[in-house]
Design an enzyme around this catalytic site. Structure first.
Site, PDB file in Angstrom:
ATOM      1  N   ASP A 109     -10.655  -3.699 -15.486  1.00  0.00           N
ATOM      2  CA  ASP A 109     -11.281  -4.877 -16.072  1.00  0.00           C
ATOM      3  C   ASP A 109     -10.725  -5.181 -17.321  1.00  0.00           C
ATOM      4  O   ASP A 109     -10.369  -6.396 -17.784  1.00  0.00           O
ATOM      5  CB  ASP A 109     -12.766  -4.624 -16.198  1.00  0.00           C
ATOM      6  CG  ASP A 109     -13.652  -5.777 -16.727  1.00  0.00           C
ATOM      7  OD1 ASP A 109     -13.671  -6.916 -16.275  1.00  0.00           O
ATOM      8  OD2 ASP A 109     -13.838  -5.619 -17.923  1.00  0.00           O
ATOM      9  N   GLU A 113      -9.844  -4.889  -9.307  1.00  0.00           N
ATOM     10  CA  GLU A 113      -9.689  -4.745 -10.671  1.00  0.00           C
ATOM     11  C   GLU A 113      -9.439  -3.148 -10.791  1.00  0.00           C
ATOM     12  O   GLU A 113      -8.682  -2.633 -11.734  1.00  0.00           O
ATOM     13  CB  GLU A 113     -10.928  -4.580 -11.489  1.00  0.00           C
ATOM     14  CG  GLU A 113     -11.194  -6.206 -11.991  1.00  0.00           C
ATOM     15  CD  GLU A 113     -12.495  -6.300 -12.685  1.00  0.00           C
ATOM     16  OE1 GLU A 113     -12.594  -7.331 -13.771  1.00  0.00           O
ATOM     17  OE2 GLU A 113     -13.664  -5.725 -12.823  1.00  0.00           O
TER      18      GLU A 113
END
Lengths: 244, 244
Positions: free
Chosen positions: B44, B116
């Site tokens: 992320d 992610e």
């Protein structure tokens, strides 16, 4: 480059190839159109990533929730501001006249933003690895001083975890009074831990805030009581058992 | 490495040195303790940084507010999910039995998280540059399809900017009815642009939501009216003048 900026480079342990980038990173929007706002956007995301990978590598057993909590605490304005103060960043800022007069060089948001912009500038000047190395240097000292188990946790959570470590029932909170007018209220909350005979109160502008104040006092009171109840060796053992 | 994962590597245009990392990135927490949650935390933040520096370099004139808006839109779950679907990521996920039965491989949050985690895995396997190159490859196509001036802006903001481009006074919103019970209300809002004789309404579970619906209709109505009022050449000129 001016002698003054050389001093900052020494403190950063980084020498800029392009001195303009350093200068721009230190320029607040009140000073000129060519300021540090775009660099701050970049620097903020570098910081988040650098601290993420740093924590990921250093603490292989922290789960993602704890990693997020610790990171959030390390990159918040107050933490940035403390690092900016260690670097003496306020001496190097370029502010507009209005901000200079009103002491903008001491304002936490301006200091934190400038530090983030510096990270952005180092990345643009020397690439990600240079920015990462700088951030690591600045944060290693910070991490040595903090307790990862408690960093960024609020007082109610800490009290609950503390009591659970001793297998003591959860604390009880109750509002005992509300003062003031509708939009200017003050709450008084009592926090009780029956098993330890702890009974403290706290006040604040919301129930939540008052509970946090009370929880903080309750931790202190509980620690005192437990210090008398348990011999030191046993307390230490309990404490280690709490650590994951 | 299984043949199946080779196919994913081909689509990613990245070959893992350590196949375990790829495998872990695709493992949901419902499947095993060695799952992708920590990698997702890392991925992320890589994504946020990579998109930040990518936008910073590609759009030197976008200010930090616009950079933030565009980035927020590019890294949100829906955008990640679209990329995950292009990669066919759901075919490669490792889910627990419960998630498999309930169709977890189609759930947007699971797909976005796995993508992610993949970015995190590539970073751990090949360093930041490899992760950046992958993210750039995946996003170049996305950026070619979107309009940076409008991406992520809500309908009220778009209507206001659209009218300002023609020097037309701001739209007026007013609540014309509220239906339903206290916790299940439905708002009806009217939006008027007097100069263009535009008068539309919208409804929603809050005043704000209803205003957005009305604003969207107002943009369509305003565009129709202006198409009749202004000759095409003049509209284009106005339109270009709006672009920063």
């Amino acid at each position: 480059m001016s002698q003054v900026l050389n001093l900052l480079e020494e403190r950063l342990q980084y020498h800029f190839h392009d001195a303009e980038l350093l200068s721009q990173a230190l320029t607040h929007r009140s000073h000129s159109a060519m300021n540090n706002e775009r660099m701050e956007f970049l620097g903020d995301s570098i910081l988040n990533f650098a601290v993420a990978i740093f924590l990921f590598r250093r603490y292989p057993k922290l789960d993602e929730g704890d990693l997020s909590r610790v990171r959030a605490n390390l990159v918040k304005q107050q933490s940035l501001c403390e690092i900016a103060q260690i670097l003496g960043l306020s001496d190097f800022l370029r502010l507009g006249e209005g901000e200079l007069k009103s002491g903008g060089f001491r304002r936490p948001s301006i200091l934190a933003d400038a530090l983030e912009a510096l990270f952005g500038a180092v990345c643009l000047d020397g690439g990600f690895d240079a920015a990462y190395a700088l951030i690591e240097r600045l944060y290693v000292g910070v991490l040595d001083r903090v307790d990862l188990k408690t960093l960024g946790k609020d007082a109610k959570t800490l009290l609950q975890e503390y009591l659970q470590g001793y297998k003591i029932a959860l604390p009880q909170y109750s509002v005992i009074a509300i003062h003031g007018t509708a939009h200017n209220q003050q709450f008084e909350v009592e926090c009780i831990v029956p098993k330890l005979n702890v009974k403290v109160d706290g006040s604040g502008p919301s129930r939540r805030a008052a509970e946090q104040v009370a929880a903080k006092k309750a931790i202190e009171a509980a620690e005192k009581t437990l210090a008398l109840t348990y011999p030191k060796a046993e307390r230490k053992k309990e404490c280690v058992a709490k650590v994951r």
